[in-house]
Write a protein that holds these residues in place. Structure first.
Motif, PDB file in Angstrom:
ATOM      1  N   ALA A 267       0.834  -1.200   0.000  1.00  0.00           N
ATOM      2  CA  ALA A 267       0.000   0.000   0.000  1.00  0.00           C
ATOM      3  C   ALA A 267       0.871   1.253   0.000  1.00  0.00           C
ATOM      4  O   ALA A 267       0.566   2.240  -0.692  1.00  0.00           O
ATOM      5  CB  ALA A 267      -0.923   0.005   1.212  1.00  0.00           C
ATOM      6  N   ALA A 268       1.963   1.213   0.750  1.00  0.00           N
ATOM      7  CA  ALA A 268       2.862   2.373   0.802  1.00  0.00           C
ATOM      8  C   ALA A 268       3.491   2.647  -0.555  1.00  0.00           C
ATOM      9  O   ALA A 268       3.704   3.809  -0.933  1.00  0.00           O
ATOM     10  CB  ALA A 268       3.941   2.140   1.857  1.00  0.00           C
ATOM     11  N   LEU A 269       3.775   1.594  -1.308  1.00  0.00           N
ATOM     12  CA  LEU A 269       4.377   1.762  -2.629  1.00  0.00           C
ATOM     13  C   LEU A 269       3.438   2.457  -3.600  1.00  0.00           C
ATOM     14  O   LEU A 269       3.881   3.094  -4.562  1.00  0.00           O
ATOM     15  CB  LEU A 269       4.807   0.401  -3.193  1.00  0.00           C
ATOM     16  CG  LEU A 269       5.978  -0.282  -2.498  1.00  0.00           C
ATOM     17  CD1 LEU A 269       6.203  -1.675  -3.065  1.00  0.00           C
ATOM     18  CD2 LEU A 269       7.252   0.545  -2.624  1.00  0.00           C
ATOM     19  N   ARG A 286      24.135  -2.746   5.434  1.00  0.00           N
ATOM     20  CA  ARG A 286      24.625  -2.449   4.095  1.00  0.00           C
ATOM     21  C   ARG A 286      23.706  -1.410   3.462  1.00  0.00           C
ATOM     22  O   ARG A 286      22.515  -1.338   3.783  1.00  0.00           O
ATOM     23  CB  ARG A 286      24.675  -3.716   3.230  1.00  0.00           C
ATOM     24  CG  ARG A 286      25.858  -4.609   3.553  1.00  0.00           C
ATOM     25  CD  ARG A 286      25.957  -5.818   2.653  1.00  0.00           C
ATOM     26  NE  ARG A 286      27.173  -6.592   2.944  1.00  0.00           N
ATOM     27  CZ  ARG A 286      27.440  -7.789   2.441  1.00  0.00           C
ATOM     28  NH1 ARG A 286      26.582  -8.370   1.603  1.00  0.00           N
ATOM     29  NH2 ARG A 286      28.565  -8.406   2.762  1.00  0.00           N
ATOM     30  N   LEU A 287      24.271  -0.637   2.542  1.00  0.00           N
ATOM     31  CA  LEU A 287      23.517   0.455   1.937  1.00  0.00           C
ATOM     32  C   LEU A 287      22.364  -0.087   1.091  1.00  0.00           C
ATOM     33  O   LEU A 287      22.566  -0.955   0.237  1.00  0.00           O
ATOM     34  CB  LEU A 287      24.447   1.304   1.071  1.00  0.00           C
ATOM     35  CG  LEU A 287      23.892   2.667   0.632  1.00  0.00           C
ATOM     36  CD1 LEU A 287      23.726   3.583   1.846  1.00  0.00           C
ATOM     37  CD2 LEU A 287      24.827   3.307  -0.392  1.00  0.00           C
ATOM     38  N   ALA A 288      21.194   0.441   1.320  1.00  0.00           N
ATOM     39  CA  ALA A 288      20.009  -0.012   0.596  1.00  0.00           C
ATOM     40  C   ALA A 288      19.019   1.138   0.475  1.00  0.00           C
ATOM     41  O   ALA A 288      19.004   2.059   1.294  1.00  0.00           O
ATOM     42  CB  ALA A 288      19.358  -1.194   1.314  1.00  0.00           C
ATOM     43  N   ARG A 289      18.176   1.068  -0.564  1.00  0.00           N
ATOM     44  CA  ARG A 289      17.178   2.113  -0.799  1.00  0.00           C
ATOM     45  C   ARG A 289      15.787   1.631  -0.406  1.00  0.00           C
ATOM     46  O   ARG A 289      15.338   0.556  -0.822  1.00  0.00           O
ATOM     47  CB  ARG A 289      17.165   2.543  -2.273  1.00  0.00           C
ATOM     48  CG  ARG A 289      16.201   3.711  -2.540  1.00  0.00           C
ATOM     49  CD  ARG A 289      16.204   4.150  -4.002  1.00  0.00           C
ATOM     50  NE  ARG A 289      17.485   4.681  -4.424  1.00  0.00           N
ATOM     51  CZ  ARG A 289      17.921   5.912  -4.129  1.00  0.00           C
ATOM     52  NH1 ARG A 289      17.173   6.726  -3.405  1.00  0.00           N
ATOM     53  NH2 ARG A 289      19.113   6.315  -4.566  1.00  0.00           N
ATOM     54  N   GLY A 290      15.119   2.447   0.385  1.00  0.00           N
ATOM     55  CA  GLY A 290      13.754   2.140   0.784  1.00  0.00           C
ATOM     56  C   GLY A 290      12.988   3.409   1.090  1.00  0.00           C
ATOM     57  O   GLY A 290      13.529   4.523   1.014  1.00  0.00           O
ATOM     58  N   LEU A 291      11.724   3.243   1.449  1.00  0.00           N
ATOM     59  CA  LEU A 291      10.906   4.399   1.811  1.00  0.00           C
ATOM     60  C   LEU A 291      11.350   4.941   3.161  1.00  0.00           C
ATOM     61  O   LEU A 291      11.736   4.185   4.054  1.00  0.00           O
ATOM     62  CB  LEU A 291       9.428   3.993   1.890  1.00  0.00           C
ATOM     63  CG  LEU A 291       8.803   3.397   0.629  1.00  0.00           C
ATOM     64  CD1 LEU A 291       7.327   3.112   0.877  1.00  0.00           C
ATOM     65  CD2 LEU A 291       8.978   4.324  -0.566  1.00  0.00           C
ATOM     66  N   LEU A 334      11.126  -0.970   4.132  1.00  0.00           N
ATOM     67  CA  LEU A 334      10.130  -0.836   3.064  1.00  0.00           C
ATOM     68  C   LEU A 334      10.894  -0.563   1.773  1.00  0.00           C
ATOM     69  O   LEU A 334      10.958   0.573   1.283  1.00  0.00           O
ATOM     70  CB  LEU A 334       9.160   0.308   3.373  1.00  0.00           C
ATOM     71  CG  LEU A 334       8.359   0.200   4.679  1.00  0.00           C
ATOM     72  CD1 LEU A 334       7.636   1.501   4.965  1.00  0.00           C
ATOM     73  CD2 LEU A 334       7.384  -0.967   4.630  1.00  0.00           C
ATOM     74  N   TRP A 335      11.507  -1.603   1.218  1.00  0.00           N
ATOM     75  CA  TRP A 335      12.344  -1.411   0.043  1.00  0.00           C
ATOM     76  C   TRP A 335      11.543  -0.815  -1.100  1.00  0.00           C
ATOM     77  O   TRP A 335      10.411  -1.211  -1.373  1.00  0.00           O
ATOM     78  CB  TRP A 335      12.979  -2.730  -0.396  1.00  0.00           C
ATOM     79  CG  TRP A 335      13.783  -3.436   0.646  1.00  0.00           C
ATOM     80  CD1 TRP A 335      13.738  -4.757   0.967  1.00  0.00           C
ATOM     81  CD2 TRP A 335      14.793  -2.870   1.511  1.00  0.00           C
ATOM     82  NE1 TRP A 335      14.641  -5.059   1.966  1.00  0.00           N
ATOM     83  CE2 TRP A 335      15.301  -3.905   2.315  1.00  0.00           C
ATOM     84  CE3 TRP A 335      15.310  -1.581   1.677  1.00  0.00           C
ATOM     85  CZ2 TRP A 335      16.291  -3.711   3.272  1.00  0.00           C
ATOM     86  CZ3 TRP A 335      16.296  -1.378   2.633  1.00  0.00           C
ATOM     87  CH2 TRP A 335      16.777  -2.426   3.412  1.00  0.00           C
ATOM     88  N   SER A 336      12.161   0.134  -1.791  1.00  0.00           N
ATOM     89  CA  SER A 336      11.492   0.783  -2.913  1.00  0.00           C
ATOM     90  C   SER A 336      12.508   1.511  -3.768  1.00  0.00           C
ATOM     91  O   SER A 336      13.434   2.147  -3.253  1.00  0.00           O
ATOM     92  CB  SER A 336      10.457   1.807  -2.401  1.00  0.00           C
ATOM     93  OG  SER A 336       9.934   2.568  -3.478  1.00  0.00           O
ATOM     94  N   GLY A 337      12.333   1.434  -5.085  1.00  0.00           N
ATOM     95  CA  GLY A 337      13.151   2.200  -6.000  1.00  0.00           C
ATOM     96  C   GLY A 337      12.557   3.574  -6.231  1.00  0.00           C
ATOM     97  O   GLY A 337      11.423   3.858  -5.833  1.00  0.00           O
ATOM     98  N   GLN A 338      13.313   4.424  -6.904  1.00  0.00           N
ATOM     99  CA  GLN A 338      12.859   5.795  -7.126  1.00  0.00           C
ATOM    100  C   GLN A 338      11.721   5.900  -8.127  1.00  0.00           C
ATOM    101  O   GLN A 338      11.054   6.925  -8.198  1.00  0.00           O
ATOM    102  CB  GLN A 338      14.035   6.657  -7.587  1.00  0.00           C
ATOM    103  CG  GLN A 338      15.068   6.905  -6.501  1.00  0.00           C
ATOM    104  CD  GLN A 338      16.182   7.819  -6.959  1.00  0.00           C
ATOM    105  OE1 GLN A 338      16.633   7.743  -8.094  1.00  0.00           O
ATOM    106  NE2 GLN A 338      16.644   8.688  -6.076  1.00  0.00           N
ATOM    107  N   GLY A 339      11.478   4.839  -8.893  1.00  0.00           N
ATOM    108  CA  GLY A 339      10.402   4.885  -9.882  1.00  0.00           C
ATOM    109  C   GLY A 339       9.044   4.509  -9.341  1.00  0.00           C
ATOM    110  O   GLY A 339       8.048   4.510 -10.075  1.00  0.00           O
TER     111      GLY A 339
END
Length: 368
Positions: A267-269, A286-291, A334-339
């Motif tokens: 839902a957050a995505l 480790r470096l990771a991208r998320g919300l 909450l892993w998420s990419g910039q798109g």
């Protein structure tokens, strides 16, 4: 790629090597976010489904591969992490463990979770996992955070297992190519989840997808799969133009109901929260991208106290069941990419149908 995908009857070299119908790869997710249902659905619809198995013990690597073979007769990938711990992350003495727990204790108390026992090891051993993978013989072995030993790659060739490695820089791509890896994922910093850098600090390897793709494609023999910020057929078309031979989508598939993401995560995505992502070591070490959420924000003030991978992530994993049960999103990755703000589809079938349509039909519109 010219007018449409169907205009290239033989496809790209990547498509031929993988044995798939379309230049579509589903990114693998670790930490219980991968499911055999998602991977099999993607494979059955002509893409390459993937299952992230880095947190699984060897017996489960065997089990998952067997289950996937029962769900699809098409190629699929099983993914492992070559580097399974960072310095200081292999084991802790009881004194070190107690000191580490003190940092997390307020959150354990908040959630009503008891102090966990110190484990002998905080992660699975890659060597044990890859032995099981070789025994299981998945069609494709994908991996991140390094290059497997030469004997492992040779064993894959002997068994007919196609290999895919991930690179975040020219140097990493060339290292994979020189080792004889079959395909290389050029992953830009727009991608969600972990940055799989292995020759330099991830913070020093932040190149965007549009820059990294042609730089890698022009310098390696192996076909390139491009990842990072791709959410629709337009993105795949773009990276094919830049020299990639397939596109990998992670967040778009993670948002589908077939994934192992919680309903709250999915839902957050699809919400305005997806407009704000952050690169952080706060969740795993480790470096990771998320919300952005409470955990990433609060930990930004304690960067020097974060524990090495996988210890940081292990402590959070002990909280995860209580967080999930409560339906919370503040103390969970909450892993998420910039798109993500452009996500449109909530099932893997709908997403694959839109991707295939966008690749095979004239470019009247690929934003579906």
């Amino acid at each position: 790629m010219s007018e449409t995908w169907s205009g290239k009857s033989s496809g790209t070299e990547a498509v031929r090597r993988l044995g798939v119908k379309y230049p579509i790869v589903q990114g693998p997710f670790g930490g219980g976010l991968s499911t055999t249902k998602l991977a099999a659905t993607v494979s059955n619809l002509g893409g390459l489904g993937s299952f992230g198995a880095y947190n699984l013990p060897p017996d489960d690597v065997l089990r998952v591969t067997k289950e996937l073979k029962s769900l699809t007769s098409r190629p699929f990938a099983v993914n492992l992490w070559v580097s399974d711990h960072d310095p200081g992350g292999l084991s802790l003495t009881q004194e070190e463990f107690d000191r580490a727990y003190a940092f997390f204790e307020p959150f354990f108390r908040e959630l009503g979770v008891d102090k966990p026992e110190r484990p002998r090891r905080f992660s699975q051993r890659f060597e044990d996992q890859v032995d099981a993978l070789l025994e299981a013989r998945p069609p494709v072995f994908s991996f991140v955070f390094g290059v497997p030993p030469a004997n492992v790659l040779e064993a894959c060739r002997e068994r007919g297992i196609v290999t895919i490695g991930a690179a975040t820089s020219i140097a990493e791509a060339q290292a994979l190519d020189n080792a004889g890896v079959d395909l290389i994922v050029a992953t830009g910093f727009e991608a969600g989840g972990h940055r799989p850098s292995f020759l330099a600090r991830a913070e020093d390897s932040l190149m965007g997808t549009l820059a990294l793709t042609p730089l890698v494609a022009d310098r390696v023999k192996a076909p390139v799969i491009s990842a990072g910020g791709i959410t629709d057929a337009r993105g795949i078309r773009a990276v094919l133009t830049l020299g990639a031979q397939a596109g990998q989508l992670g967040t778009a598939f993670l948002a589908c109901e077939e994934s192992g993401a919680t309903p709250e995560h999915r839902a957050a995505l699809f919400s305005d929260k997806a407009r704000a992502t952050v690169l952080t070591r706060a969740f795993s070490g480790r470096l990771a991208r998320g919300l952005r959420n409470r955990w990433s924000e609060e930990m930004s003030a304690h960067a020097s106290r974060l524990l090495p991978f996988p210890v940081q992530g292990w402590f959070l994993s002990q909280l995860r069941p209580a967080v999930v049960k409560a339906g919370r999103t503040d103390l969970i990755s909450l892993w998420s990419g910039q798109g993500a703000p452009n996500l449109r589809h909530r099932t893997a079938t709908e997403l694959m149908d839109a991707l295939v349509h966008g690749l095979t039909q004239p470019e009247e519109s690929t934003r579906q």
